[in-house]
Design an enzyme around this catalytic site. Sequence first.
Site, PDB file in Angstrom:
ATOM      1  N   SER A 181      43.985  -4.514 -21.070  1.00 54.87           N
ATOM      2  CA  SER A 181      43.370  -3.366 -20.395  1.00 54.87           C
ATOM      3  C   SER A 181      42.458  -2.619 -21.345  1.00 54.87           C
ATOM      4  O   SER A 181      42.715  -2.570 -22.563  1.00 54.87           O
ATOM      5  CB  SER A 181      44.506  -2.440 -19.933  1.00 54.87           C
ATOM      6  OG  SER A 181      43.992  -1.193 -19.531  1.00 54.87           O
TER       7      SER A 181
ATOM      8  N   LYS B 262      50.539  -2.622 -24.168  1.00 55.47           N
ATOM      9  CA  LYS B 262      49.515  -3.674 -24.020  1.00 55.47           C
ATOM     10  C   LYS B 262      48.973  -4.082 -25.393  1.00 55.47           C
ATOM     11  O   LYS B 262      48.770  -5.268 -25.668  1.00 55.47           O
ATOM     12  CB  LYS B 262      48.361  -3.165 -23.146  1.00 55.47           C
ATOM     13  CG  LYS B 262      48.695  -3.094 -21.663  1.00 55.47           C
ATOM     14  CD  LYS B 262      48.783  -4.486 -21.060  1.00 55.47           C
ATOM     15  CE  LYS B 262      49.239  -4.428 -19.620  1.00 55.47           C
ATOM     16  NZ  LYS B 262      49.517  -5.733 -19.028  1.00 55.47           N
TER      17      LYS B 262
ATOM     18  N   TYR C  84      52.033   3.103 -22.131  1.00 49.57           N
ATOM     19  CA  TYR C  84      51.502   1.915 -21.441  1.00 49.57           C
ATOM     20  C   TYR C  84      50.479   1.202 -22.333  1.00 49.57           C
ATOM     21  O   TYR C  84      50.553  -0.013 -22.552  1.00 49.57           O
ATOM     22  CB  TYR C  84      50.871   2.332 -20.105  1.00 49.57           C
ATOM     23  CG  TYR C  84      50.016   1.244 -19.474  1.00 49.57           C
ATOM     24  CD1 TYR C  84      50.580   0.039 -19.068  1.00 49.57           C
ATOM     25  CD2 TYR C  84      48.635   1.416 -19.314  1.00 49.57           C
ATOM     26  CE1 TYR C  84      49.793  -0.964 -18.506  1.00 49.57           C
ATOM     27  CE2 TYR C  84      47.849   0.425 -18.752  1.00 49.57           C
ATOM     28  CZ  TYR C  84      48.433  -0.763 -18.355  1.00 49.57           C
ATOM     29  OH  TYR C  84      47.661  -1.759 -17.813  1.00 49.57           O
TER      30      TYR C  84
END
Length: 347
Positions: free
Chosen positions: A133, A161, A157
């Site tokens: 992302s 990643k 988050y």
Amino acid sequence: MTQLLITGGAGFIGSHTSLLLLEAGHSLVVIDNYDNSSPEALRRVLELAGPGAADRLVVVEGDIRSAADLDKAFAAAPSGQPIEAVIHFAGLKAVGESVGDPLRYWDVNLSGSRHLLKAMQAHGCRTLVFSSSCTVYGLPETMPIGEGAAIQPINPYGHSKAAVEQMLADLAASEAGWRIARLRYFNPVGAHPSGRIGEDPSGIPNNLLPFVSQVAVGRRTELQVFGGDWPTPDGSGIRDYIHVMDLAEGHRAALDALLAEPPQLLTLNLGSGQGHSVLEVVRAFESASGRTVPYAIVARRDGDAACTVADPHLAAERLGWRTRLSLAEMCRDSWCWQQANPHGYGG
Ligand code: NAD
Ligand code: WQD
């Protein structure tokens, strides 16, 4: 025909990519625990893929954190052939939720990925496309963002990643033969043009497009625009929106490159290179839907950047891939899905 394993294939991006891969003639095993999706999505994927596709899709309801579930998936190929490559979508993606419950994010995103990689090793599969992302860049200083920009996530988050990206780099360095693509998506939106599959967020949508479409369809009264005083031409935040069908094509192109070229670790932005402001999105959605989208400008949201736009040149150069669909087409297809499925797959 390639035998593929798709983790999280019932989700938003996974379902659109699975459809494209079935249409391209591949054979798929999907593993999904339906934590954020519905079995109905894959039923509709089969309906869209047409006659014969059902013979090339096996669905395993299971969790990527379970070695037994992964073994079941690796053994489930409809062709009876070994899995040649994995596309790894399964994961959690809500920034706010990750701040409140970081351990769940580390568990599903990092530990889930580690379990998957162990299973790949055990089953002799070393080709992987990973859903990363733009969130790994945090609040970058230069725009557009190239793949060489610093990795400095600002929430759990994003950290999860970035950690998976690092784990993949360590693995590729430790053992010859790995073919890995780390794809950093910008802002995926839209739906299949049929309106049969699309994004079905549970509860109040975190993301702009699903919120706007729920306002347009009358499920919510008003959009809150987070900040009208950003240093942008109209004062609202700018993002790089990418149609989910373009994104699905990007996965197909990445997979083809990995399978055709020598082992490598590929890291690519998947975005359009074009920024659109929140107010531009509202206007585009109003034109696409013929509905008014009432909005109020409120305070900025914590952790937001003024502007996030990809430099997509490397993906064009390495994959021959670029986005084709415009903001108007993203809004048209989101609206088509929203209108036909005002309450998502639930009815
Ligand atoms: P999604 O939630 O619609 O899809 C994720 C799928 O994974 C769901 O079907 C969910 O049920 C499944 N899943 C979750 N935990 C699982 C587990 N432990 N075992 C098996 N399946 C599990 O999300 P999406 O938008 O399709 O995103 C797919 C991937 O792309 C995610 O990894 C996400 O972080 C990444 N990504 C998404 C965006 C975005 O804005 N949508 C942007 C960048 C990256
Ligand atoms: C877009 C713009 C908001 C909602 C998120 C994740 C990121 C990645 C992509 C997964 C911003 C504004 C939004 C609303 C608004 N996902 N907005 N009112 O924040 O760019 O990125 O999705 O990897 O990690 O953080 O996307 O859709 O939330 O916001 O004004 O109700 O819309 O401020 O300018 P974002 P978004």
